[in-house]
Design a protein around this motif. Structure first.
Motif, short mmCIF file in Angstrom:
data_model
loop_
_atom_site.label_atom_id
_atom_site.label_comp_id
_atom_site.label_asym_id
_atom_site.label_seq_id
_atom_site.Cartn_x
_atom_site.Cartn_y
_atom_site.Cartn_z
N UNK A 1 0.69 -1.49 0.25
CA UNK A 1 0.44 0.00 0.44
C UNK A 1 0.62 0.45 -0.24
N UNK A 2 2.03 1.47 0.60
CA UNK A 2 2.45 2.34 0.83
C UNK A 2 3.50 2.86 -0.62
N UNK A 3 3.37 1.64 -1.39
CA UNK A 3 4.39 1.77 -2.33
C UNK A 3 3.81 2.79 -3.44
N UNK A 4 2.30 2.68 -3.70
CA UNK A 4 1.31 3.49 -4.30
C UNK A 4 0.70 4.53 -4.15
N UNK A 5 -0.22 5.48 -4.87
CA UNK A 5 -0.62 7.06 -4.88
C UNK A 5 -1.70 6.65 -5.63
N UNK B 1 5.02 -12.89 2.94
CA UNK B 1 4.46 -11.66 3.35
C UNK B 1 3.60 -11.61 1.95
N UNK B 2 2.68 -10.99 2.31
CA UNK B 2 1.22 -10.47 1.40
C UNK B 2 1.73 -9.24 1.06
N UNK B 3 2.12 -8.86 0.09
CA UNK B 3 1.85 -7.19 -1.01
C UNK B 3 0.53 -6.62 -1.34
N UNK B 4 0.08 -6.20 -0.02
CA UNK B 4 -2.08 -5.98 -0.01
C UNK B 4 -2.33 -4.78 -0.83
N UNK B 5 -1.26 -3.88 -2.05
CA UNK B 5 -2.30 -3.30 -2.48
C UNK B 5 -3.13 -4.57 -3.58
N UNK B 6 -1.41 -5.50 -4.44
CA UNK B 6 -2.12 -5.97 -5.34
C UNK B 6 -2.95 -7.55 -5.04
N UNK B 7 -3.08 -6.52 -3.12
CA UNK B 7 -4.48 -8.03 -3.26
C UNK B 7 -5.71 -7.67 -3.14
N UNK B 8 -6.15 -6.39 -2.24
CA UNK B 8 -6.65 -5.57 -2.38
C UNK B 8 -6.93 -5.54 -3.99
N UNK B 9 -6.78 -5.20 -4.76
CA UNK B 9 -7.05 -4.94 -5.71
C UNK B 9 -6.96 -6.06 -6.62
#
Length: 240
Positions: A18-22, A231-239
Motif C-alpha cells: 500500500x505504501x508503494x502506490x499513490x 508476506x502479502x503485497x496488500x495493494x495487489x491483493x486488494x486490487x
C-alpha cells in the motif's frame, strides 16, 4: 499479465504494498455533499466505512460500543482476554508496560488461561444491550467448539478469522471445518478471512460468506514476515 523469472523454473509477477502506490485525482470530481460513505453487510448498514480488527489491543466491549455508536463496526475477539478473565483491565495495563525482553513469556502466561464459555455470552450481551450491531470473532480451529454459545448470545455478525483461511482445509488430526455447510446452517451473516489471492477469495465467496477479509497475518504483532520472509503485497491483493 507480465511474468518475471525469480529463479530456475520459477516465475512471478510484480506486486505492490500500500505504501508503494499513490491515489491521484481523475478527470471527474464530485461534490462532497453527494458522496455517501455508508456500506452494508447483509441487512446491516453502517455510516462510517470502518471495520475494526478483532484484537485485544484494539477492541474491548466498551470500544466496540463506542465505535458502533459512531457508525462503524468493531469485532470482539472471543479468544482474547475478555473471554478468559472476569476483569482483564489490570492485565491489559500490565501488557502496555512490558519490555521486549519479557513480553513474549508474560503474554504466553496470560493467554494460557482457558476460554470461559459463559464469558462469551456475557461479552456479546454487553455490546448488544447498547443497541449497536454486535460482531464477534472465532478462529477456524475453535469455531466448532464455541459457535453455539456465540449464536445463542445473539451475535449479529459472525467473523471467522485466522492468519490465513481457506475454503478447503486438510488435516490428518481433526475433521476440518466445512465452511460452506457451516455458513448454510447459520441464520446470521458470516465474514471469513484472511486470504491473500484472487482464487482463495473466490472460493471463500462461494461458501456463502457475506464478506471476505483480504490480508495475511495479525496486524502490528505479526512476525511471519520478519521471521520467515512470507508476506502479502496488500495493494495487489486488494486490487485482485
Amino acid at each position: 499479465m507480465a511474468q518475471v523469472e525469480i529463479g530456475l523454473g520459477k516465475a512471478g509477477r510484480r506486486a505492490y504494498e500500500l505504501d508503494e502506490i499513490g491515489i491521484v485525482p481523475a478527470r471527474r470530481t464530485r461534490d462532497p455533499e453527494e458522496v455517501s460513505l455508508s456500506w452494508q453487510i447483509d441487512a446491516y448498514r453502517f455510516d462510517t466505512p470502518l471495520m475494526v480488527s478483532p484484537m485485544d489491543s484494539v477492541v474491548s466491549p466498551k470500544t466496540a460500543i463506542a465505535i458502533g455508536e459512531l457508525g462503524g463496526l468493531a469485532v470482539l475477539d472471543l479468544e482474547g482476554l475478555w473471554t478468559r478473565y472476569e476483569d482483564p483491565e489490570p492485565l491489559l495495563a500490565e501488557i502496555r508496560e512490558l519490555d521486549d525482553a519479557t513480553a513474549t513469556r508474560r503474554l504466553q502466561e496470560i493467554y494460557a488461561e482457558p476460554i470461559k464459555e459463559e464469558l462469551i455470552g456475557r461479552r456479546i450481551e454487553e455490546i448488544r444491550r447498547a443497541g449497536v450491531v454486535t460482531a464477534a470473532r472465532l478462529s477456524p480451529q475453535r469455531t466448532a467448539q464455541y459457535h453455539k454459545a456465540v449464536i445463542e448470545a445473539g451475535v449479529d455478525i459472525f467473523v471467522i478469522r485466522g492468519t490465513t483461511v481457506s475454503a478447503e482445509h486438510v488435516s490428518g488430526r481433526t475433521e476440518p471445518l466445512n465452511l460452506k455447510q457451516f455458513i448454510y446452517d447459520l441464520d446470521v451473516p458470516v465474514v471469513v478471512g484472511g486470504c491473500a489471492t484472487y482464487t482463495a477469495a473466490l472460493h471463500l465467496m462461494r461458501t456463502g460468506a457475506a464478506g471476505v477479509l483480504v490480508g495475511f497475518g495479525g496486524g502490528s504483532g505479526h512476525t511471519t514476515r520478519s521471521v520467515l520472509g512470507v508476506a502479502v503485497p496488500m495493494a495487489t491483493a486488494i486490487g485482485d
